[in-house]
Design a protein around this motif. Structure first.
Motif, mmCIF file in Angstrom:
data_model
loop_
_atom_site.group_PDB
_atom_site.id
_atom_site.type_symbol
_atom_site.label_atom_id
_atom_site.label_comp_id
_atom_site.label_asym_id
_atom_site.label_seq_id
_atom_site.Cartn_x
_atom_site.Cartn_y
_atom_site.Cartn_z
ATOM 1 N N GLN A 78 -2.698 -52.296 -29.836
ATOM 2 C CA GLN A 78 -4.005 -52.925 -29.963
ATOM 3 C C GLN A 78 -4.090 -53.692 -31.273
ATOM 4 O OE1 GLN A 78 -7.831 -50.553 -30.309
ATOM 5 N NE2 GLN A 78 -7.855 -51.012 -28.126
ATOM 6 N N SER A 83 -3.469 -50.622 -35.625
ATOM 7 C CA SER A 83 -3.774 -49.656 -34.569
ATOM 8 C C SER A 83 -2.508 -49.005 -34.027
ATOM 9 C CB SER A 83 -4.516 -50.353 -33.427
ATOM 10 O OG SER A 83 -4.674 -49.491 -32.325
ATOM 11 N N LYS A 85 -2.693 -47.598 -30.973
ATOM 12 C CA LYS A 85 -3.000 -47.489 -29.548
ATOM 13 C C LYS A 85 -2.129 -48.464 -28.751
ATOM 14 C CE LYS A 85 -7.854 -46.112 -30.066
ATOM 15 N NZ LYS A 85 -9.263 -46.461 -29.721
ATOM 16 N N ASP A 125 -10.601 -49.584 -22.840
ATOM 17 C CA ASP A 125 -10.097 -48.710 -23.896
ATOM 18 C C ASP A 125 -10.307 -47.256 -23.475
ATOM 19 O OD1 ASP A 125 -9.450 -47.322 -26.190
ATOM 20 O OD2 ASP A 125 -10.429 -48.734 -27.544
ATOM 21 N N THR A 126 -9.233 -46.600 -23.046
ATOM 22 C CA THR A 126 -9.356 -45.219 -22.567
ATOM 23 C C THR A 126 -9.683 -44.245 -23.693
ATOM 24 O OG1 THR A 126 -6.962 -44.889 -22.799
ATOM 25 C CG2 THR A 126 -7.774 -45.629 -20.652
ATOM 26 N N GLY A 127 -9.519 -44.675 -24.940
ATOM 27 C CA GLY A 127 -9.831 -43.793 -26.053
ATOM 28 C C GLY A 127 -11.317 -43.692 -26.353
ATOM 29 N N LEU A 128 -12.115 -44.595 -25.767
ATOM 30 C CA LEU A 128 -13.551 -44.602 -26.046
ATOM 31 C C LEU A 128 -14.340 -43.703 -25.104
ATOM 32 C CD1 LEU A 128 -14.173 -48.400 -26.799
ATOM 33 C CD2 LEU A 128 -13.813 -46.519 -28.412
ATOM 34 N N GLY A 129 -13.806 -43.460 -23.932
ATOM 35 C CA GLY A 129 -14.517 -42.616 -22.979
ATOM 36 C C GLY A 129 -13.534 -41.900 -22.077
ATOM 37 N N TYR A 130 -13.377 -40.605 -22.273
ATOM 38 C CA TYR A 130 -12.402 -39.865 -21.481
ATOM 39 C C TYR A 130 -12.859 -38.417 -21.333
ATOM 40 C CZ TYR A 130 -10.906 -38.039 -26.008
ATOM 41 O OH TYR A 130 -10.888 -37.445 -27.239
#
Length: 214
Positions: A78, A83, A85, A125-130
């Motif tokens: 990213q 980053s 990510k 962005d899977t890191g923001l909501g999982y």
């Protein structure tokens, strides 16, 4: 997970719809009607992390019925702020994951099924909501209570059979000579399960849930 050397973190993504496939016949791109469409599509990315220093070692990208391992040094990350990510590109309609944008052709000699990806501003962005749904290697589930849907073992979409002969014949009428022969040969190689809609099973029925990626 390989002994105590690495920890694998599988990130699962559910797509409500899988779109139709497109064929590439040399310089021509052909939409194939409804072929490849189905409701529901599960795809995943697995991060293999070193237990010694916490560094990302490799990433597995799911691609249709298989996938590939990519070394961390060959991944994009990213943009901005150093980053850590990794970035994966989901193909148009099919959602197969690839490490770089562009065309990946399932075929040879310029004839096959298109897997198109591109670098765009819209990202997921899977890191923001999982949600952590399982941790089976942590002993007694690692304190994670599995959501009920994880143990849903039926299909995540309906099974619908339909005839695609009309679509194939319609395309054949616009092709001649070597192009027509190449298209006919390609159609013969398309798996039978693509000729109809059949929803996928959930993550827990995937072979990598209790074993290694293949």
């Amino acid at each position: 997970m390989l002994g105590a050397t690495f920890t694998d973190i599988a990130i699962w993504v559910f797509y409500p719809f899988n779109g139709p496939i497109r064929a590439k016949i040399k310089l021509i791109t052909l939409p194939l009607g409804r072929i490849g469409e189905h409701i529901g599509d599960w795809e995943h990315v697995t991060l293999r992390i070193s237990n010694f220093n916490g560094e990302l070692w490799r990433v597995f990208l799911s691609q249709h019925s298989g996938g590939e391992w990519i070394d961390a040094c060959d991944l994009e990350f990213q943009e901005g702020g150093g980053s850590n990510k990794p970035v994966a590109y989901a193909s148009l309609h099919g959602h197969a994951m690839y490490p770089k944008p562009g065309l990946v052709l399932q075929g040879n000699d310029g004839v096959g099924i298109r897997n198109d990806t591109a670098k765009i501003k819209k990202v997921f962005d899977t890191g923001l909501g999982y949600e952590v749904i399982a941790a089976e290697y942590g002993g007694e589930g690692g304190g994670v209570v599995e959501p009920r849907w994880v143990n849903y073992f039926r299909k995540w979409g309906p099974k619908i059979d339909y005839s695609v002969e009309d679509d194939v014949k319609r395309i054949e009428r616009f092709l001649f000579g070597a192009l027509k022969r190449a298209f006919v040969n390609l159609v013969k190689k398309i798996p039978d399960e693509v000729y109809g809609e059949d929803g996928p099973t959930g993550p827990k029925l995937n072979g990598n849930w209790a074993g290694d990626e293949k």
